[in-house]
Design an enzyme around this catalytic site. Sequence first.
Site, short mmCIF file in Angstrom:
data_model
loop_
_atom_site.label_atom_id
_atom_site.label_comp_id
_atom_site.label_asym_id
_atom_site.label_seq_id
_atom_site.Cartn_x
_atom_site.Cartn_y
_atom_site.Cartn_z
N ASP A 52 29.54 -38.51 2.08
CA ASP A 52 30.14 -39.76 1.62
C ASP A 52 29.97 -40.83 2.69
O ASP A 52 30.72 -40.87 3.67
CB ASP A 52 31.62 -39.54 1.30
N GLU A 130 20.82 -43.58 32.87
CA GLU A 130 21.70 -43.18 33.97
C GLU A 130 23.16 -43.47 33.57
O GLU A 130 23.79 -44.39 34.09
CB GLU A 130 21.34 -43.92 35.25
N GLU A 132 27.08 -43.31 33.59
CA GLU A 132 28.15 -42.96 34.52
C GLU A 132 29.44 -42.71 33.75
O GLU A 132 29.62 -43.22 32.63
CB GLU A 132 28.35 -44.08 35.54
N GLU A 187 29.90 -40.98 42.22
CA GLU A 187 29.55 -42.40 42.25
C GLU A 187 30.47 -43.17 43.22
O GLU A 187 31.28 -42.58 43.92
CB GLU A 187 29.59 -42.99 40.84
N GLU A 194 27.94 -39.43 38.22
CA GLU A 194 26.67 -39.69 37.54
C GLU A 194 25.83 -38.43 37.54
O GLU A 194 25.76 -37.72 38.56
CB GLU A 194 25.90 -40.82 38.23
N HIS A 243 22.35 -47.70 33.39
CA HIS A 243 21.05 -48.29 33.68
C HIS A 243 19.98 -47.58 32.87
O HIS A 243 20.02 -46.35 32.72
CB HIS A 243 20.73 -48.16 35.17
N ARG A 314 19.41 -55.16 44.19
CA ARG A 314 20.09 -54.64 43.00
C ARG A 314 21.10 -55.61 42.40
O ARG A 314 21.84 -55.23 41.51
CB ARG A 314 20.79 -53.31 43.35
N GLU A 331 13.95 -51.22 35.54
CA GLU A 331 15.31 -50.71 35.38
C GLU A 331 16.20 -51.85 34.89
O GLU A 331 16.42 -52.82 35.63
CB GLU A 331 15.84 -50.16 36.70
N ARG A 333 19.77 -53.06 34.13
CA ARG A 333 21.00 -52.57 34.75
C ARG A 333 22.28 -53.01 34.03
O ARG A 333 23.36 -52.55 34.38
CB ARG A 333 21.05 -53.04 36.20
#
Length: 442
Positions: A52, A130, A132, A187, A194, A243, A314, A331, A333
């Site tokens: 359903d 990645e 976390e 982390e 992570e 990420h 970063r 990457e 982020r």
Amino acid sequence: MSYTKEDILRIAKEENVRFIRLQFTDLLGTIKNVEIPISQLPKALDNKMMFDGSSIEGYVRIEESDMYLYPDLDTWMIFPWVSEVRVARLICDVYMPDGTPFAGDPRGILKRCLKEAEEMGFTSMNVGPEPEFFLFKTDEKGNPTTELNDQGGYFDLAPTDLGENCRRDIVLTLEEMGFEIEASHHEVAPGQHEIDFKYADAIKAADQIQTFKLVVKTIARKHGLIATFMPKPLFGMNGSGMHCNLSLFKGDQNAFVDVNDPLGLSATARYYMAGILKHARAFAAITNPTVNSYKRLVPGYEAPCYVAWSASNRSPMIRIPASRGLSTRIEVRNPDPAANPYLALAVMLRAGLDGIKRELSLPAPIDRNIYVMTEEERIEEGIPSLPASLKEALSELIRSEVISEALGDHALAYFYELKEIEWDMYRTQVHQWERDQYITMY
């Protein structure tokens, strides 16, 4: 592994499997399932299992409720933590009674975007996620608390990292289920963890993210803990991101590679990044889909707030990891683990493909720490911010033709409606901070 119907029926019998969970994902990213006894497995493998759809968030109205689950045979897996009664699962695509794919199935939406990439000559998109998560203690009734189970920091070990045993059991369980684990660590924030697993093609990666979340929550419970993928569970601490390392392939060749480029990046990679940056504000509602998501995307906690890229730091939204050759990738982020992985990968892919189609110009990299730049400096450098709230993100989403097309009319309408309700509930709620701040002041 690849399985046939005969393989699955044989393994189920040999392993004494008694029940099968036919899993699928709703529009908000929540795993759903229809559990069937082993006697119904042949029927399920013939795509004849009906459910359903009107009971599922973002699916269909009650007058259109009959839908079918088509199992992906390659997702066959026996859960290792159930010993007395063995249970297996198959991840399913959702189809309409006339045999057409359901337009609101997140897995189907990602497949549709991958089909577009294939038509452009890209045979696959590799994804290395990645995700976390936090581990919290439970109370005497087993309900979640906000009490952390450790005070560890980045890469800390036991006895500081009291989540190590739980994390190790998660890794062992994942490996038993076929995951190739690359790293596992504490982390930045206390109670935050992570576990990284090997990249895969987009559909398998999204399936793995969903399986990963299920395993993490299940094993945490066995340790008397609660695992949460909430983006920002605690004020004053880093939030949890997801990420996503992305690359496009043409056969066995990485389309992002150019050995003659100073950064080793092809024009395709640069166009793709330009598309991601161009549409970042529009797809934020998908990659960062909750009110809470925007409490992570603030300066000072390693989360990207600004739409920029760099090969050397970063703080921007996109960075280029050092690996080259087949491992060349970008990457992204800003996504967080509350995102529906199928939809998040779909909109990022569609944004990148738009950059390739239109050969969008990539802005210059920002190699300075954006967090310490003034607003005037950011404006001068042409660095926009990601949306500051779910409401702002939804406004950007609804205005974007590219991201709207990636989702399709059905998913866009239902997702927007559900998130508008969520925002309105949050907006009209009176929060404890307000009482603490104002109740004696006025």
